[in-house]
Design an enzyme around this catalytic site. Structure first.
Site, PDB file in Angstrom:
ATOM      1  N   ASP A  35     -36.073  44.614  87.710  1.00 34.24           N
ATOM      2  CA  ASP A  35     -37.058  45.668  87.935  1.00 34.24           C
ATOM      3  C   ASP A  35     -38.497  45.152  88.018  1.00 34.24           C
ATOM      4  O   ASP A  35     -39.204  45.448  88.968  1.00 34.24           O
ATOM      5  CB  ASP A  35     -36.932  46.750  86.844  1.00 34.24           C
ATOM      6  N   CYS A  92     -25.683  59.749 103.453  1.00 32.76           N
ATOM      7  CA  CYS A  92     -26.451  60.971 103.199  1.00 32.76           C
ATOM      8  C   CYS A  92     -26.273  62.005 104.313  1.00 32.76           C
ATOM      9  O   CYS A  92     -26.467  63.210 104.082  1.00 32.76           O
ATOM     10  CB  CYS A  92     -27.938  60.638 103.053  1.00 32.76           C
ATOM     11  N   CYS A 132     -27.829  65.819 104.810  1.00 29.33           N
ATOM     12  CA  CYS A 132     -28.249  66.408 103.535  1.00 29.33           C
ATOM     13  C   CYS A 132     -29.737  66.173 103.280  1.00 29.33           C
ATOM     14  O   CYS A 132     -30.250  65.074 103.491  1.00 29.33           O
ATOM     15  CB  CYS A 132     -27.422  65.822 102.395  1.00 29.33           C
ATOM     16  N   CYS A 135     -32.400  66.557  98.047  1.00 38.53           N
ATOM     17  CA  CYS A 135     -33.399  65.883  97.210  1.00 38.53           C
ATOM     18  C   CYS A 135     -34.812  66.209  97.685  1.00 38.53           C
ATOM     19  O   CYS A 135     -35.714  66.457  96.877  1.00 38.53           O
ATOM     20  CB  CYS A 135     -33.161  64.380  97.182  1.00 38.53           C
ATOM     21  N   CYS A 178     -45.197  61.631  92.756  1.00 32.98           N
ATOM     22  CA  CYS A 178     -43.892  61.751  92.087  1.00 32.98           C
ATOM     23  C   CYS A 178     -44.110  61.910  90.590  1.00 32.98           C
ATOM     24  O   CYS A 178     -44.872  61.161  89.971  1.00 32.98           O
ATOM     25  CB  CYS A 178     -43.060  60.495  92.374  1.00 32.98           C
ATOM     26  N   CYS A 180     -34.456  64.800  91.802  1.00 33.08           N
ATOM     27  CA  CYS A 180     -33.839  64.395  93.069  1.00 33.08           C
ATOM     28  C   CYS A 180     -32.469  63.769  92.848  1.00 33.08           C
ATOM     29  O   CYS A 180     -31.616  63.790  93.741  1.00 33.08           O
ATOM     30  CB  CYS A 180     -34.753  63.449  93.847  1.00 33.08           C
ATOM     31  N   CYS A 225     -28.414  65.582  93.863  1.00 34.47           N
ATOM     32  CA  CYS A 225     -27.703  64.766  94.862  1.00 34.47           C
ATOM     33  C   CYS A 225     -26.191  64.992  94.775  1.00 34.47           C
ATOM     34  O   CYS A 225     -25.594  64.830  93.705  1.00 34.47           O
ATOM     35  CB  CYS A 225     -28.025  63.299  94.639  1.00 34.47           C
TER      36      CYS A 225
END
Length: 374
Positions: free
Chosen positions: A130, A184, A187, A190, A210, A239, A243
């Protein structure tokens, strides 16, 4: 058994849920995309601003031949309280519930590196989890850990997007995996559910809008965004919650990601009055350990305001006397959201001794608002 097969087998033994391998070629399309996002001021301030570095694995390790990408699931289900409002509770995002994932996944990667050293005396590696100097999601997508959803998360076919990603850049020549096709389709759940409109388009996130960014940031939060936080104290799962690929996911067998020192849905009064000692004991073991206690106190005040329960008033009045202006200001705002004119006297007392301009503005605005209700 090939070395690649041995690596994958060992990874499963030590609790890595998904492991895939890709090459060390540069991410030229990602580089162009990130530069465009930076120009539009959409790029997160949490991302390394050296775009050329993070999109070129060989700048991180000059001898790089392969990138081993790993994922572990943090998904757990915990029943939410019957009433956030009545119990004065908020919620942490799932990623923040348990032990710091940088440490959990980092330890597993160290185990994997130890295994690799038994296979090659000339091993060279660079680990990332990360915070490393690389684009983790782009690596995960190319390696086949999952496809990139329209919410910009990597979605794994088994574990959904509830995964932490890390990996190892190495000089080993390994067999590569293929990417997974985007599933996806048409769709847009989200995008439609995003509370702030931060998902401005498919695969495009304006990071500074966000709530996952806003709740983690320092400083004063815009009034419009305060209300949109709802009951969120740290992060936002909206989001991911909506999903379709996250509705029936496999559970990772990682008790580290269950709440350890904190409740998933904590009482806000204790967070607003958070002491340094409590912060060290409760937050240091978690992924929330890097920002300090003030944003947590600020966010607790905001959520108390959003709940609009008069039972929060005594706690917020104490917040008016906090040593930090940011806590005083947001406590004042929260009192205004609850809308009880009986606190005007307390606000005026605080105003008489307040010296911080931003706090003065907040208190004066709340006094005016509540006076109109009299």
């Amino acid at each position: 058994m090939t070395l690649t097969e041995e690596i994958k087998e060992y990874a499963k033994i030590i609790g890595i849920d998904e492991i895939r391998i890709t090459g060390a070629e540069p991410f030229l399309e990602v580089r162009e995309f990130l530069m465009n996002m930076e120009e539009r001021d959409y790029l997160s301030k949490f991302i390394n601003n050296d775009i050329e570095l993070i999109t070129e694995p060989k700048q991180i390790l000059s001898t790089a031949q392969s990138v081993i990408v790993c994922a572990i699931s943090y998904y757990h289900e915990i029943e939410s309280p019957p009433s956030f409002k009545e119990e004065l509770r908020g919620k942490f995002s799932k990623f923040a519930w348990g032990r710091d994932y940088h440490q959990v996944l980092g330890e597993k990667l160290e185990q994997l590196i130890g295994f690799l050293r038994t296979k090659n005396d000339n091993l060279e590696v660079k680990k990332f989890v990360d915070t490393g100097p690389t684009v983790d999601r782009a690596l995960a997508r190319r390696a086949g850990i999952g496809w990139q959803g329209k919410n910009c998360s990597i979605i794994n076919p088994d574990y959904g997007s509830w995964i932490f990603i890390g990996g190892i850049i190495t000089n080993l020549e390994l067999e590569f995996d293929a990417p997974i096709e985007d599933q996806c389709s048409g769709c847009r759940k989200c995008i439609e559910a995003c509370p702030t409109g931060a998902l401005v388009d498919e695969y495009t996130l304006k990071s500074n809008k966000c709530l996952g960014y806003i709740t983690l940031s320092k400083g004063y939060i815009e009034k419009e965004d305060r209300r949109k936080m709802g009951t969120r104290i740290w992060g936002c799962d909206t989001c991911q919650d909506v999903c379709p690929h996250n509705q029936k996911v496999k559970f990772g067998n990682h008790s580290d990601f269950l709440p350890q020192t904190l409740e998933a849905y904590p009482q806000l009064s204790s967070l607003l009055a958070l002491t340094n000692k409590d912060y060290e004991e409760k937050f240091k073991p978690t992924p929330m350990n890097w920002r300090g206690k003030r944003p947590i106190q600020r966010n607790a005040a905001i959520v108390l305001g959003n709940l609009k329960n008069p039972k929060a008033i005594p706690h917020l009045l104490k917040g008016l006397d906090d040593p930090k202006p940011i806590v005083r200001a947001h406590s004042a705002w929260a009192l205004g959201e609850i809308g009880e004119p009986s606190v005007i006297g307390d606000l005026k007392k605080r105003l008489a001794k307040e010296r911080e301009e931003e706090v003065i503005v907040e208190i004066e605005g709340v006094i005016d608002k509540l006076s109109d209700l009299c």
